[in-house]
Design a protein around this motif. Structure first.
Motif, PDB file in Angstrom:
ATOM      1  N   GLU A  57      -4.962  -3.659  10.108  1.00  0.00           N
ATOM      2  CA  GLU A  57      -5.434  -3.964   9.534  1.00  0.00           C
ATOM      3  C   GLU A  57      -6.092  -5.011   8.088  1.00  0.00           C
ATOM      4  OE1 GLU A  57      -4.395   0.179   7.612  1.00  0.00           O
ATOM      5  OE2 GLU A  57      -4.668   0.815   9.553  1.00  0.00           O
ATOM      6  N   ARG A 117       1.029  -1.693  -0.227  1.00  0.00           N
ATOM      7  CA  ARG A 117      -0.119   0.377   0.070  1.00  0.00           C
ATOM      8  C   ARG A 117       0.518   1.217   0.046  1.00  0.00           C
ATOM      9  NH1 ARG A 117      -4.407  -0.948   4.905  1.00  0.00           N
ATOM     10  NH2 ARG A 117      -5.777  -2.278   3.398  1.00  0.00           N
ATOM     11  N   THR A 118       0.230   2.246  -0.561  1.00  0.00           N
ATOM     12  CA  THR A 118       0.966   3.896  -0.615  1.00  0.00           C
ATOM     13  C   THR A 118       0.008   4.197   1.189  1.00  0.00           C
ATOM     14  OG1 THR A 118      -0.790   4.630  -2.256  1.00  0.00           O
ATOM     15  CG2 THR A 118       1.192   4.143  -2.614  1.00  0.00           C
ATOM     16  N   ASP A 172       2.795   2.573   6.506  1.00  0.00           N
ATOM     17  CA  ASP A 172       1.392   2.818   7.168  1.00  0.00           C
ATOM     18  C   ASP A 172       1.960   4.062   6.803  1.00  0.00           C
ATOM     19  OD1 ASP A 172      -0.871   2.104   8.932  1.00  0.00           O
ATOM     20  OD2 ASP A 172      -0.100   3.216  10.230  1.00  0.00           O
ATOM     21  N   SER A 173       1.251   5.396   6.997  1.00  0.00           N
ATOM     22  CA  SER A 173       1.236   6.584   7.061  1.00  0.00           C
ATOM     23  C   SER A 173       1.462   7.306   8.594  1.00  0.00           C
ATOM     24  CB  SER A 173      -0.233   7.249   5.936  1.00  0.00           C
ATOM     25  OG  SER A 173      -1.240   7.024   7.053  1.00  0.00           O
TER      26      SER A 173
HETATM   27  N1  LIG Z   1      -2.940   2.229   7.106  1.00  0.00           N
HETATM   28  C1  LIG Z   1      -2.836   2.903   5.752  1.00  0.00           C
HETATM   29  C2  LIG Z   1      -3.495   2.617   4.445  1.00  0.00           C
HETATM   30  C3  LIG Z   1      -2.866   2.496   2.964  1.00  0.00           C
HETATM   31  C4  LIG Z   1      -3.440   2.728   1.981  1.00  0.00           C
HETATM   32  O1  LIG Z   1      -4.485   1.533   2.222  1.00  0.00           O
HETATM   33  N2  LIG Z   1      -3.783   2.410   0.297  1.00  0.00           N
HETATM   34  C5  LIG Z   1      -4.087   2.531  -0.142  1.00  0.00           C
HETATM   35  C6  LIG Z   1      -4.223   3.693  -1.693  1.00  0.00           C
HETATM   36  S1  LIG Z   1      -5.123   5.119  -1.282  1.00  0.00           S
HETATM   37  C7  LIG Z   1      -3.695   1.516  -0.890  1.00  0.00           C
HETATM   38  O2  LIG Z   1      -2.664   1.020  -1.281  1.00  0.00           O
HETATM   39  N3  LIG Z   1      -4.585   0.471  -1.550  1.00  0.00           N
HETATM   40  C8  LIG Z   1      -4.113  -0.671  -2.566  1.00  0.00           C
HETATM   41  C9  LIG Z   1      -4.496  -2.110  -1.001  1.00  0.00           C
HETATM   42  O3  LIG Z   1      -4.777  -1.561  -0.816  1.00  0.00           O
HETATM   43  O4  LIG Z   1      -4.247  -2.777  -1.942  1.00  0.00           O
HETATM   44  C10 LIG Z   1      -1.617   3.517   5.793  1.00  0.00           C
HETATM   45  O5  LIG Z   1      -2.186   4.374   6.764  1.00  0.00           O
HETATM   46  O6  LIG Z   1      -0.672   4.203   5.076  1.00  0.00           O
END
Ligand SMILES: N[C@@H](CCC(=O)N[C@@H](CS)C(=O)NCC(=O)O)C(=O)O
Ligand SMILES: N[C@@H](CCC(=O)N[C@@H](CS)C(=O)NCC(=O)O)C(=O)O
Lengths: 223, 223
Positions: B101, A49-50, A64-65
Motif C-alpha cells: 500500500e 495510519r489508523t 494494519d487492520s
Molecule cells: N491498510 C490500512 C489502511 C488504513 C488507512 O488508510 N487508514 C486511514 C484512515 S481511514 C489513515 O490513517 N489515513 C492517513 C494516511 O494514509 O496518511 C488498514 O487496513 O489498516
C-alpha cells in the motif's frame, strides 16, 4: 486491556471493532487523528495510519487492520470470521480486499475527504462533482452487494464472516456522510438492517464525529 | 496447471510469483493488461485487477494477491513464508501491507503511471515533478528498509518471509522504471542483491515489458 487508536469515521477501525465485538474482545478507544501526524503515533505505526491496536502490558503495537484481524482470528478462537475451507477463506479475503480497497477508494475516501476533512481540517466547501461521482460509484458497489446477498446467505458465503464486517464498515461510514441512497437496492438494504441490529454494531452507531453530526436515519436500526 | 493473469510490471503479481517460486508451485503466465478492461477479465475478477490465479480444471478464479498468498500458504505447506508465532505473523503481514500500500502508492504507482502508462497507453510525456516526488519518497522507504535489515536478519524477522517478497516485488518494479537510487542505502542494496540471486527471482529478471526496456543494471545480480 487493548487500546485501539482511531477516530470515529475510520472504516478500517470499524471493521476491526465489529470483529472485536463479535468475538467479545474488550478494548478501549484512544482518539487519534492520523492527519495530525503526531510523533508518538508514527513511532507506533511507521505507516502513520489508523487503526493501531496497542497492548499496554507488553508495550506492543499491531498495525494494519487486515493483519490485526488475522492476528485476532489466530489467537481468539471463538466466533471465527474467516472460517471454512481454503477456497471459502480465499473468497472471504477477496471480498475484504474489495471493500477495503475498491469501495474505500471509490466511495468512502472521497466522501471522507469532501465531507469530513474539508469541513473539519481544511475549512473548504466540498466539491459537488467529486461527491456526485462517489455516489455514482456507490450505486455500482451496492449493485454488487445486492447480487452477493441474493446468491448466498451472507456477503462472503453461507455464514457471517469478515466480508460482512468489512462491507458494513465501509457502508456505515458512507451512510454517516450521506453517501448512500438505498433506492433500487432492497437486498443490500435488508442485509444492512440485519447488520445494524447486531450488538457488535451498537457502539459504532452511538459514536459521533465532533462537529459533524450524522443524518437522522443513520443510527435507526430499521431505516 | 495454474494460470496467472498478469503483465510483467504488476508488483502484486511479482510478489505472488516469488511466493510460487519459493514454494515450487508450477504456473503459466497469461498476459492481461487490466487497463484494457476486457469483459472476460472483469468476469473473473469484479475488481478488474491483476493478479488473478485461475484453476482451469475447476474453473475457479482466485483474486487479490494477499488473499491468494494466504490460500497458497494454507494449501501448500512447504517453505512457509508467513510462519512463526501469531505476533511474528502479524509483523510479516503489517510489512506486506506497508509495501503493497504505502510503497506502492508513494513510489511504484506514480512510476508505473508516468513511465509505463503514459508511454505505452496514453502517449504522453512523463511529468518530471511527479517523478522527482516518487524518487524522493523512494528514499524514505529505502531508509526504512535499511533500518529493518540492519536490526533483524530479513525484512520481516529472522527468516525469509512474505515481507521480503512483497518488498522485493515493489523495489524490482521501481528499479525497472529507473526509480531506485541506492546511494546511501548499502544495507537495503545488500539485501536486494541477495534477493535477486534467488532462483525464484530469475523469471522476473528475464521478463520484459514490450516497448519499455529496463535499464542495463536491472537484471544484473551484483548491481
Ligand atoms: N491498510 C490500512 C489502511 C488504513 C488507512 O488508510 N487508514 C486511514 C484512515 S481511514 C489513515 O490513517 N489515513 C492517513 C494516511 O494514509 O496518511 C488498514 O487496513 O489498516
Ligand atoms: N490489492 C490488489 C491490488 C492489485 C492492483 O492494484 N493491481 C493493479 C496492477 S499493478 C491493477 O490491476 N490496476 C488496475 C485497476 O485498479 O483498475 C492485490 O493485491 O491484488
Amino acid at each position: 486491556m487493548w487500546q485501539l487508536f482511531t477516530f470515529p469515521l475510520c472504516p478500517f477501525s470499524r471493521k476491526l471493532r465489529l470483529l472485536m465485538g463479535e468475538k467479545n474482545i474488550a478494548y478501549e478507544v484512544v482518539r487519534e487523528y492520523p492527519w495530525e501526524g503526531r510523533d508518538g503515533f508514527w513511532q507506533m505505526n511507521p505507516a502513520g495510519r489508523t487503526p493501531v491496536l496497542f497492548d499496554p502490558a507488553r508495550r506492543h503495537a499491531l498495525c494494519d487492520s487486515r493483519a490485526i484481524c488475522e492476528f485476532l482470528e489466530e489467537t481468539v478462537e471463538r466466533n471465527p470470521m474467516t472460517g471454512g475451507t481454503a477456497p471459502q477463506r480465499a473468497e472471504i479475503r477477496r471480498l475484504v480486499a474489495l471493500f477495503d480497497e475498491n469501495f474505500y477508494n471509490d466511495v468512502t475516501a472521497p466522501l471522507l475527504h469532501e465531507r469530513m476533512k474539508k469541513r473539519l481540517v481544511l475549512r473548504q466547501p466540498p466539491d459537488s462533482k467529486a461527491l456526485r461521482e462517489a455516489m455514482k460509484m456507490a450505486h455500482g458497489h451496492l449493485d454488487y452487494i445486492d447480487w452477493l446477498v441474493d446468491t448466498r446467505q451472507w456477503v462472503g458465503g453461507s455464514t457471517l464472516s469478515l466480508a460482512d464486517l468489512a462491507c458494513a464498515a465501509q457502508v456505515s461510514v458512507a451512510d454517516y456522510l450521506g453517501g448512500i441512497d438505498w433506492k433500487g437496492h432492497d437486498q443490500a438494504r435488508g442485509w444492512y438492517a440485519v447488520m445494524k441490529s447486531r450488538p457488535s454494531f451498537r457502539p459504532l452507531l452511538a459514536e459521533k464525529m465532533e462537529g459533524l453530526p450524522p443524518p437522522p436515519h443513520y443510527a435507526l436500526v430499521d431505516a
